[in-house]
Design a protein around this motif. Sequence first.
Motif, PDB file in Angstrom:
ATOM      1  N   ALA A  44       0.885  -1.244  -0.015  1.00  0.00           N
ATOM      2  CA  ALA A  44       0.048   0.089   0.009  1.00  0.00           C
ATOM      3  C   ALA A  44       0.768   1.414  -0.052  1.00  0.00           C
ATOM      4  N   VAL A  45       2.030   1.069   0.633  1.00  0.00           N
ATOM      5  CA  VAL A  45       3.061   2.196   0.726  1.00  0.00           C
ATOM      6  C   VAL A  45       3.369   2.715  -0.662  1.00  0.00           C
ATOM      7  N   ARG A  46       3.841   1.430  -1.598  1.00  0.00           N
ATOM      8  CA  ARG A  46       4.359   1.657  -2.624  1.00  0.00           C
ATOM      9  C   ARG A  46       3.400   2.240  -3.693  1.00  0.00           C
ATOM     10  N   ASP A  47       2.205   1.687  -3.552  1.00  0.00           N
ATOM     11  CA  ASP A  47       0.967   2.192  -4.555  1.00  0.00           C
ATOM     12  C   ASP A  47       0.121   3.344  -4.045  1.00  0.00           C
ATOM     13  N   ARG A  48       0.366   3.972  -2.668  1.00  0.00           N
ATOM     14  CA  ARG A  48      -0.311   5.163  -2.397  1.00  0.00           C
ATOM     15  C   ARG A  48      -1.765   4.589  -2.327  1.00  0.00           C
ATOM     16  N   ALA A  49      -2.091   3.312  -1.887  1.00  0.00           N
ATOM     17  CA  ALA A  49      -3.388   2.980  -2.004  1.00  0.00           C
ATOM     18  C   ALA A  49      -3.843   2.959  -0.547  1.00  0.00           C
ATOM     19  N   ARG A  50      -5.184   2.778  -0.432  1.00  0.00           N
ATOM     20  CA  ARG A  50      -5.986   3.034   0.843  1.00  0.00           C
ATOM     21  C   ARG A  50      -6.019   1.569   1.326  1.00  0.00           C
ATOM     22  N   VAL A  51      -6.165   1.467   2.737  1.00  0.00           N
ATOM     23  CA  VAL A  51      -6.037   0.136   3.212  1.00  0.00           C
ATOM     24  C   VAL A  51      -6.855   0.063   4.668  1.00  0.00           C
ATOM     25  N   TRP A  52      -7.629  -0.817   4.722  1.00  0.00           N
ATOM     26  CA  TRP A  52      -8.257  -0.980   6.141  1.00  0.00           C
ATOM     27  C   TRP A  52      -7.074  -1.927   7.295  1.00  0.00           C
ATOM     28  N   VAL A  53      -7.051  -1.110   8.270  1.00  0.00           N
ATOM     29  CA  VAL A  53      -5.844  -1.441   9.427  1.00  0.00           C
ATOM     30  C   VAL A  53      -6.642  -1.772  10.544  1.00  0.00           C
ATOM     31  N   GLY A  54      -6.509  -2.959  11.085  1.00  0.00           N
ATOM     32  CA  GLY A  54      -6.996  -3.356  12.065  1.00  0.00           C
ATOM     33  C   GLY A  54      -5.892  -3.455  13.382  1.00  0.00           C
ATOM     34  N   TYR A  55      -6.190  -2.816  14.484  1.00  0.00           N
ATOM     35  CA  TYR A  55      -5.344  -2.831  15.652  1.00  0.00           C
ATOM     36  C   TYR A  55      -5.829  -2.567  16.816  1.00  0.00           C
ATOM     37  N   VAL A  56      -4.947  -2.881  18.083  1.00  0.00           N
ATOM     38  CA  VAL A  56      -5.181  -2.730  19.230  1.00  0.00           C
ATOM     39  C   VAL A  56      -4.937  -1.380  19.952  1.00  0.00           C
ATOM     40  N   ASP A  57      -5.843  -0.526  20.422  1.00  0.00           N
ATOM     41  CA  ASP A  57      -5.381   0.602  21.010  1.00  0.00           C
ATOM     42  C   ASP A  57      -4.793   0.677  22.464  1.00  0.00           C
ATOM     43  N   ALA A  58      -4.524   1.698  22.886  1.00  0.00           N
ATOM     44  CA  ALA A  58      -3.867   1.454  24.147  1.00  0.00           C
ATOM     45  C   ALA A  58      -4.745   1.204  25.289  1.00  0.00           C
ATOM     46  N   HIS A  59      -5.884   0.929  25.033  1.00  0.00           N
ATOM     47  CA  HIS A  59      -6.844   0.420  26.213  1.00  0.00           C
ATOM     48  C   HIS A  59      -7.389  -1.154  25.800  1.00  0.00           C
ATOM     49  N   GLY A  60      -6.583  -1.800  24.968  1.00  0.00           N
ATOM     50  CA  GLY A  60      -6.833  -3.008  24.748  1.00  0.00           C
ATOM     51  C   GLY A  60      -7.816  -3.362  23.966  1.00  0.00           C
ATOM     52  N   SER A  61      -8.570  -2.179  23.330  1.00  0.00           N
ATOM     53  CA  SER A  61     -10.012  -2.294  22.462  1.00  0.00           C
ATOM     54  C   SER A  61      -9.493  -2.531  20.970  1.00  0.00           C
ATOM     55  N   SER A  62     -10.195  -3.443  20.224  1.00  0.00           N
ATOM     56  CA  SER A  62      -9.907  -3.725  18.843  1.00  0.00           C
ATOM     57  C   SER A  62     -10.598  -2.509  17.887  1.00  0.00           C
ATOM     58  N   MET A  63      -9.862  -2.169  17.246  1.00  0.00           N
ATOM     59  CA  MET A  63     -10.160  -0.797  16.286  1.00  0.00           C
ATOM     60  C   MET A  63      -9.943  -1.256  14.937  1.00  0.00           C
ATOM     61  N   SER A  64     -10.565  -0.405  13.882  1.00  0.00           N
ATOM     62  CA  SER A  64     -10.225  -0.450  12.733  1.00  0.00           C
ATOM     63  C   SER A  64     -10.536   0.756  11.831  1.00  0.00           C
ATOM     64  N   ARG A  65      -9.407   1.276  10.991  1.00  0.00           N
ATOM     65  CA  ARG A  65      -9.758   2.488  10.521  1.00  0.00           C
ATOM     66  C   ARG A  65      -9.184   2.418   9.064  1.00  0.00           C
ATOM     67  N   LEU A  66      -9.695   3.065   8.201  1.00  0.00           N
ATOM     68  CA  LEU A  66      -9.259   3.289   6.653  1.00  0.00           C
ATOM     69  C   LEU A  66      -8.418   4.453   6.617  1.00  0.00           C
ATOM     70  N   VAL A  67      -7.287   4.019   6.230  1.00  0.00           N
ATOM     71  CA  VAL A  67      -6.066   5.278   5.872  1.00  0.00           C
ATOM     72  C   VAL A  67      -5.355   4.927   4.821  1.00  0.00           C
ATOM     73  N   ARG A  68      -4.396   5.865   4.568  1.00  0.00           N
ATOM     74  CA  ARG A  68      -3.497   5.860   3.067  1.00  0.00           C
ATOM     75  C   ARG A  68      -2.125   5.871   3.795  1.00  0.00           C
ATOM     76  N   PRO A  69      -1.367   4.569   3.848  1.00  0.00           N
ATOM     77  CA  PRO A  69       0.040   4.643   4.592  1.00  0.00           C
ATOM     78  C   PRO A  69       0.878   5.643   3.772  1.00  0.00           C
ATOM     79  N   VAL A  70       1.741   5.958   4.493  1.00  0.00           N
ATOM     80  CA  VAL A  70       2.696   7.161   4.030  1.00  0.00           C
ATOM     81  C   VAL A  70       4.233   6.652   4.137  1.00  0.00           C
ATOM     82  N   SER A  71       4.595   5.952   5.311  1.00  0.00           N
ATOM     83  CA  SER A  71       5.682   5.136   5.349  1.00  0.00           C
ATOM     84  C   SER A  71       5.900   4.157   6.511  1.00  0.00           C
ATOM     85  N   ILE A  72       6.912   3.002   6.545  1.00  0.00           N
ATOM     86  CA  ILE A  72       6.676   2.339   7.504  1.00  0.00           C
ATOM     87  C   ILE A  72       8.365   2.271   8.021  1.00  0.00           C
ATOM     88  N   GLY A  73       8.474   2.366   9.209  1.00  0.00           N
ATOM     89  CA  GLY A  73      10.063   2.526   9.721  1.00  0.00           C
ATOM     90  C   GLY A  73      10.190   2.789  11.259  1.00  0.00           C
TER      91      GLY A  73
END
Length: 781
Positions: free
Chosen positions: A722-751
């Motif tokens: 997604a970073v290479r293609d500048r594509a939007r992606v659904w990201v599932g993650y666990v927030d600071a409170h331990g809750s499962s969340m999901s968000r539609l974002v456009r990745p910029v960089s990984i590092g």
Amino acid sequence: MSTLADHLRALPDDGLAALIRLRPDLVIPLPSDLSALAVRAQSRLSVARALDGLDRFTVEVLDAVRYLRPDPSLDAVLALTAQGGAGPARVRAAIDELRALALVYGSDHALHVVGTVDEVMALPAGLGRTAAELDPAAAELAADPAKLRRTVLGAPPAARAVLDRLAAGPPLGALATPLADDSPVRYLLEHHLLVRVSEDTVELPREMALVLRRDAGPLGQLHPDPPPLAGPDDARAQGGIGTRALREAQKKADRAGAGQALEAVRQTEALLEALAEEPAAELRTGGLGVRDLRRISRATGVDEPTAALLLEVAHAAGILGDDETGFLPSTLYDGWQVAPLAMRWRMLAAAWFGMPRSAGLVGQRDDKDRLIAALSPEVERLGAPAARRALFDVLADLPEGIAATAEELAAVLAWRSPRRHGRNRSLPVAGILGEAAALGFTALGMLTSYARPLLAEQADPDEDPLGVNDTGAPDAAAVLDALLPPPVDAVLIQADLSVVVPGPAEPALAAELALVADAESANALRITTTSVRRALDAGYSATDLHALFARRSRTPVPQALTYLVDDVARRHGGLRAGTAAAYLRSEDESLVAEVQADRRLAALGLRRLAPTVLITATPPARLLEALRAAGYAPVREDATGAAVLARPKARRAPARPAVTVRREDPLAMPLLSPARLGGVVEQLRRGDAAARAARRAPLSVRTATQNGTNAHNDAMVVLQQAVRDRARVWVGYVDAHGSSMSRLVRPVSIGGGYLRAEDERTETQHTFALHRITAAELETT
């Protein structure tokens, strides 16, 4: 039918901001999104708070919507309220207010009422439940309108009076048991016009009440306007009163109020001086004892209710404090005492207006039949500031020169806020007006002109933090100062040694007079042998006193006063007391011999050491008191032989902060500035967009932490692509409170262990810790 959450989403930003401004409790704490805001707006506590601010007519219009439910049209509401005498413009304005508060929402074709309103309010328009809900026999009677009408109209006069009273609302009545054979209630029960709902309660079915209300309609007579404030007899025919007459009436009230304000300051000072001389012990349960209050009242000539009020106000203002010895003036008292009179009054008035206490409770009995003491915790009432604010808002709306009675003010308050001040919630209007009159806040039944600026000073600083809207209105103290006589720096000494102060004394003059004369009234004092001796004990000489009287008196100093000063000064200090336990010495041997031979002093056990010295086991203070009681004028001296000045050191309690006067009562929510409202609305919009986006996330992303799908390594591959293609992606993650969340974002960089991405919907950037990412899936079109 759309939900309240859908209605809130459809509101423009200014409409949503208006709702939050009217109901700030909805965003404390800030909800995550508009769905959470809608849930909070329908909570019982928030709805009750919103309903408390409605006037009587708006409540009646809300009852009309509830009566016509489900989902009546605006035209139906207008037709129903017209039967009660309400114009369509006023009804539309009330509906708009209910919509602004989100108590009613929807289009003009289908008005929805928030469901919690029925839980908080009684049945609409004071009508009872339907006959079918109450009793089959009553339902059978109600099903035949002609028979029901004949039965109601054929009721005996006593029974008809009961029906009329219940038809006006509320529909429930207490039942006395057992019922007499000729009881009108028995007749009504037997003819099924009333229904017994419990052992001691009856209810009037709705159909019977509608028959009795046939002339005014189901809602009865409506009240679109508040009761008139006619004022006193000379102002009832307001058409015959000109502007000049009203102006003169206001000036008369201002003069009377200014005089009372001056008296309140004087009485407060007298009370605090009495406590400085003899502090009052604090009760174990807190407060000032009844005996101490009575003692202070007698010593100062202030009646007990007024003394209790002024002590409460002084304590709220911070000039009365307490320490281990009891109640006494605080360290702030000295500064207050020398301030200008108008500033001193303003400090007391502001403290009274904002203190969460009700001095009128002092002397009454609590639920345990115990007397309520002044300055005790039982006097505290958190709603007192709001009660004063509501009452004086009504008074401030009156034109200058027009007064109103307590009954008229109570009626207007009941109309403005029936849930707070209506039936069974009577506000002690007479008590508040009595306290206000005692402080000079009001006079002759009207608000004084110098009290109006004090009400205007209670603006919330968040509304105008830079002061750009400052109108430059005069300060309350400045207006009062123009009404008060100027402080005087001179007195009139009469031939009988009385001293007349022709106006309020300057602080320096007042301090001198307190030392050299004894007060007889507010503006009259008297110079006596005791007062002259007191001045000499404090360090004045005869020459000093002659100069003081010559400087301060506008009349020639009476010869009798000169003789009195010289005579007392000649004898003053002729005897000197010290520590033996105590000794007594004098250069005059005959005076020493006279004292030793005086039978009135035999109890002192005086012994002669030398022709000029006597000693005793009595302490010096007791020795001085006995000698003065016998007519002598001794002076105390220290170990070096120097005279000890008798000016006492003032005892003071630690300073305490004065009451901070707020625009609202302590239980009210804070007002939000436009800038803060804009930030709250923006955050709610972003949170709502994120929540809706999260609900549209693929199932594999939303359930990744539960079923273990999409391993972490697979997610990293998707994100790198997604970073290479500048594509939007659904990201599932666990927030600071331990809750499962999901968000539609456009990745910029990984590092560096983090994913940096931007959310185009909310125009914000996000940073995700890679170890918290549970799933990633490209957006599908």
